[in-house]
Scaffold this motif. Structure first.
Motif, PDB file in Angstrom:
ATOM      1  N   LEU A  90      24.000   8.480  24.940  1.00 54.61           N
ATOM      2  CA  LEU A  90      24.175   9.450  26.025  1.00 54.61           C
ATOM      3  C   LEU A  90      24.209  10.869  25.466  1.00 54.61           C
ATOM      4  O   LEU A  90      23.629  11.793  26.050  1.00 54.61           O
ATOM      5  CB  LEU A  90      25.467   9.166  26.792  1.00 54.61           C
ATOM      6  N   MET A  91      24.878  11.032  24.333  1.00 58.04           N
ATOM      7  CA  MET A  91      25.068  12.378  23.778  1.00 58.04           C
ATOM      8  C   MET A  91      23.827  12.884  23.033  1.00 58.04           C
ATOM      9  O   MET A  91      23.829  13.974  22.482  1.00 58.04           O
ATOM     10  CB  MET A  91      26.279  12.407  22.842  1.00 58.04           C
ATOM     11  N   SER A  95      18.515  13.791  29.241  1.00 58.54           N
ATOM     12  CA  SER A  95      18.881  13.822  30.662  1.00 58.54           C
ATOM     13  C   SER A  95      20.301  14.318  30.900  1.00 58.54           C
ATOM     14  O   SER A  95      20.661  14.636  32.021  1.00 58.54           O
ATOM     15  CB  SER A  95      18.761  12.420  31.270  1.00 58.54           C
ATOM     16  N   VAL A  96      21.136  14.325  29.847  1.00 58.79           N
ATOM     17  CA  VAL A  96      22.537  14.692  30.045  1.00 58.79           C
ATOM     18  C   VAL A  96      22.749  16.145  29.628  1.00 58.79           C
ATOM     19  O   VAL A  96      22.303  16.561  28.551  1.00 58.79           O
ATOM     20  CB  VAL A  96      23.460  13.757  29.227  1.00 58.79           C
ATOM     21  N   LYS A  97      23.428  16.904  30.480  1.00 58.70           N
ATOM     22  CA  LYS A  97      23.671  18.325  30.209  1.00 58.70           C
ATOM     23  C   LYS A  97      25.047  18.532  29.551  1.00 58.70           C
ATOM     24  O   LYS A  97      25.887  17.649  29.592  1.00 58.70           O
ATOM     25  CB  LYS A  97      23.610  19.123  31.518  1.00 58.70           C
ATOM     26  N   ALA A  98      25.239  19.691  28.983  1.00 58.59           N
ATOM     27  CA  ALA A  98      26.528  20.117  28.404  1.00 58.59           C
ATOM     28  C   ALA A  98      27.042  19.149  27.335  1.00 58.59           C
ATOM     29  O   ALA A  98      28.235  18.912  27.223  1.00 58.59           O
ATOM     30  CB  ALA A  98      27.586  20.304  29.504  1.00 58.59           C
ATOM     31  N   LEU A 102      30.908  17.904  25.960  1.00 59.59           N
ATOM     32  CA  LEU A 102      31.328  16.527  26.228  1.00 59.59           C
ATOM     33  C   LEU A 102      31.698  15.798  24.942  1.00 59.59           C
ATOM     34  O   LEU A 102      32.695  15.073  24.891  1.00 59.59           O
ATOM     35  CB  LEU A 102      30.196  15.775  26.936  1.00 59.59           C
TER      36      LEU A 102
END
Lengths: 290, 273
Positions: A90-91, A95-98, A102
Motif C-alpha cells: 500500500l505504501m 493509487s494511495v496519496k500522502a 501515513l
C-alpha cells in the motif's frame, strides 16, 4: 609506524572489555552455573553435572513453555509477514496519496516500548473498562474476556505483537520493493500482464531475500519475547501465555533456582545459535539488530 | 477505467482502515488520560463524553515518585548513549581502519555476541553484578548495556567507506592517531553518530528487562520499570497510570518524528545490506 602497533587495541579496549565482562564471561558462567544446584545466595552449592538438564527435559514445565513459544511463533510470524507486506505494498502503490505521512503512523507502534504497548492494549481490551468491551456494552453485545480466557489471551497477544512489529517490517519490505528494477514491470506491462500477475511473477520472487530476512528477524523477536506478556498478562491466565524467557525468569528470580534456570537458558541459547547459523548461511551480511 | 477507479478507492479505504487499527489505540490512551476518573470507570460506559481535565496529570505527578523515575530514566539514557557512541566509534574505527593481529577474530567475536541476548544470560549477569556490587546502582544500568554489537557494526560499515587517504595524509602531516580519530574521523561521522544516538536513546529509554534484573530499590526505578511494576498490581489505578504512560512515550515519539529519516536509514544500515 611499527611502534604504533598497540594503537588499535587501545581503541577497541573499552568496548571489548565490556563485551568480555558482561556478555562473554556471563555466557561461560551461565554454563558453569547450570551444572550446580544453586539458590539465590549463590553461596554453598553442589556440583550436579548435567542433572539440571535432565530435570529440564523430564519436567514438562519448561518444555511446555518452549512448545507454547513455538506455537506462538507459528501464529505470529505469518500474521506479521502478511500485514507488513500488505502495508509495504500500500505504501508503495501509486493509487494511495500522502504515503510519507501515513508511513509515520504505521511505524509509530514500533518505537513504543513493550511496557507501553502492553498498557495501551490492557486499556483497550480490559474486561470492565476497555474501549472494545465498552463499545460492545453500548451496542448491547456480550463482553469478551480478551485477556482472561487462555485461548483469547494467546490470540490477543499474537495480534498485539503483530501490531507492535509490523511497521518495522513494513520499512524493510518497502526497501525491498523499491530496489526491484522498474524495467521488469514496464516489460510485463508491454506483455499485457495484470496487476496480480505482476505481483506473483515479479514482486514476490524478487522479494525472496527480504522475505527470508523478515521471517528470521521475526522468529528471533518472538523467541525473545518477554516484556509484553510479562506486563499484560503476567504469563496467565494459568500458564497460557508463559513463554520460554518468562519461564527462565520465574525459575531464577521467583523460585530462586538459578542452576535449573541456567540450564533452561542454555537450551534457549542453542536455539538462538541455530537461528544465527541459519541466518549466517543464508546471507553473509544478515541483520544486526540488538 | 471504472475498474481502475474502484481499485484506487478500495486501496485507499483499506489504507485508512489499517490506519485506524494502528493509530486508534494510541489515540485512545492519550484521550483517556484526560478524562475524569468517574468517566473512566462509568457504568453504563461513557465512551464519548466531552469532559476533559488535567487533574489526572497533576495528581499523579505530584503525589507519586514518577518525577524521580523520569529523572532516573533521563540520567541512564543520556549517560549510556554517550558511552555507547564513544566506545562504538572507537572500536568501529579500529576495526575499519587498522590491520592488526586478532582484528578479525575480535570482529567476529563481537558479532557472535548477538547470539547471547540478555534473555539468555540474565542469570549470570545478575550474579556478576551482585559480585561487583552493581545491583541497585546507576552504573549497573548504564555500563553493561552500553556495548552493543549493532552499534559497532554500523560504525565499522560506515567508516570502511571513508577514503584511507584522509588518514594517510594526516599521518604524513605528523598527526597522532588519537588526533586523527578526534579531528578527522569524528567530524566526518556525523550521520552514523546521529543514527546510533537515536537508536541508543530508544533502546535505553524503552528498556524493561535490564532494569528489572538490576534494580529492586524503588528509588532507582526507571519509568518503564515503574509502569511495568505498578500495572502488575492487583487493582490498577488507571487514572494515575494513564497520564504517566502518555508522558513516558512523549520523548520517544518526539525523537522519532523529528528524526524519522535517520530511523529509517538506521534500519536499512542494520538489516538490509
Amino acid at each position: 609506524m611499527k611502534t604504533k602497533k598497540f594503537i588499535p587495541y587501545i581503541f577497541i579496549a573499552p568496548a571489548f572489555s565490556i563485551f568480555l565482562i558482561f556478555i562473554i564471561y556471563p555466557g561461560i558462567l551461565g554454563f558453569i552455573v547450570s551444572m550446580y544446584k544453586t539458590s539465590y545466595s549463590f553461596g554453598p552449592s553442589t556440583f550436579v553435572g548435567f542433572n539440571n538438564y535432565f530435570s529440564v527435559f523430564k519436567s514438562p514445565n519448561f518444555l511446555e513453555a518452549l512448545g507454547r513459544t513455538f506455537l506462538f511463533s507459528a501464529l505470529e510470524i505469518p500474521t506479521i509477514y502478511f500485514i507488513s507486506l500488505g502495508l509495504a505494498l500500500l505504501m508503495t502503490s501509486p493509487s494511495v496519496k500522502a504515503k510519507s505521512v501515513l508511513r509515520v503512523f504505521f511505524f509509530l507502534p514500533s518505537v513504543l516500548s513493550g511496557v507501553i504497548t502492553a498498557l495501551i492494549w490492557d486499556w483497550m481490551l480490559n474486561y470492565d473498562f476497555g474501549f472494545i468491551n465498552n463499545l460492545f456494552t453500548i451496542l448491547g453485545l456480550k463482553n469478551i474476556p480478551f485477556l482472561l480466557n487462555p485461548t483469547y489471551a494467546f490470540i490477543s497477544l499474537a495480534l498485539i505483537m503483530s501490531w507492535a512489529a509490523s511497521g518495522f517490517f513494513m520499512v524493510i519490505f518497502i526497501a525491498g520493493i523499491q530496489s526491484i528494477p522498474v524495467e521488469l514491470y514496464e516489460a510485463a506491462e508491454i506483455d499485457g500482464a495484470t496487476t496480480f500477475k505482476k505481483f506473483s511473477s515479479i514482486t514476490l520472487p524478487m522479494l525472496r531475500p527480504t522475505s527470508i530476512l523478515v521471517v528470521i528477524l521475526s522468529t528471533i523477536q518472538s523467541m525473545q519475547l518477554f516484556d509484553i506478556p510479562f506486563v499484560l498478562t503476567g504469563g496467565g491466565p494459568g500458564e497460557s501465555t508463559t513463554f520460554a524467557v518468562e519461564k527462565v525468569y520465574n525459575t531464577a528470580f521467583i523460585n530462586l533456582n538459578m542452576g535449573l534456570a541456567s540450564s533452561m537458558s542454555f537450551v534457549l541459547f542453542l536455539i538462538f545459535l541455530a537461528i544465527g547459523l541459519l541466518q549466517f548461511k543464508i546471507s553473509r551480511e544478515g541483520q544486526f539488530w540488538a | 477505467m471504472g475498474m481502475k477507479l474502484f481499485k484506487k478507492f478500495f486501496l485507499n479505504i483499506l489504507t485508512y482502515v489499517l490506519l485506524v487499527v494502528f493509530f486508534f489505540p494510541i489515540f485512545w490512551l492519550v484521550l483517556s488520560s484526560f478524562r475524569p476518573t468517574y468517566d473512566l470507570y462509568a457504568y453504563p460506559p461513557k465512551l464519548f463524553s466531552m469532559d476533559f481535565t488535567f487533574e489526572n496529570y497533576v495528581n499523579s505527578w505530584s503525589s507519586s515518585d514518577f518525577p524521580l523515575y523520569f529523572l532516573n530514566s533521563t540520567i541512564v539514557t543520556i549517560s549510556a548513549t554517550a558511552l555507547t557512541v564513544i566506545i562504538s566509534m572507537m572500536a568501529g574505527f579500529a576495526l575499519a581502519k587498522y590491520k592488526f593481529f586478532g582484528g578479525n577474530a575480535i570482529f567476529w567475536t563481537i558479532l557472535a555476541t548477538l547470539m547471547l541476548p540478555l534473555q539468555v544470560i540474565m542469570i549470570p549477569i545478575f550474579i556478576i553484578l551482585k559480585d561487583f556490587h552493581m545491583l541497585n546502582s546507576y552504573l549497573g544500568l548504564i555500563i553493561p548495556p552500553a556495548a552493543t554489537p549493532t552499534g559497532i557494526f554500523i560504525v565499522r560499515q560506515y567508516l570502511v567507506s571513508l577514503p584511507n587517504e584522509l588518514i594517510e595524509f594526516a599521518r604524513i602531516d605528523g598527526a597522532s592517531e588519537w588526533k586523527i580519530f578526534w579531528s578527522i574521523i569524528l567530524p566526518l561521522s556525523t550521520p552514523v553518530i546521529a543514527t546510533l544516538t537515536i537508536f541508543s536513546v530508544m533502546w535505553r529509554w524503552n528498556d524493561f528487562l535490564w532494569p528489572l534484573i538490576v534494580i529492586s530499590n524503588e528509588k532507582l526505578y526507571t519509568v518503564q520499570l515503574a509502569l511495568g511494576m505498578f500495572s502488575g498490581q492487583h487493582t490498577i489505578n488507571w487514572s494515575g497510570l494513564l497520564p504517566m504512560t502518555v508522558l513516558s512515550m512523549i520523548p520517544i515519539v518526539i525523537v522519532f518524528i523529528a528524526f524519522q529519516r535517520l530511523f529509517i536509514r538506521g534500519i536499512y544500515a542494520g538489516s538490509v545490506k
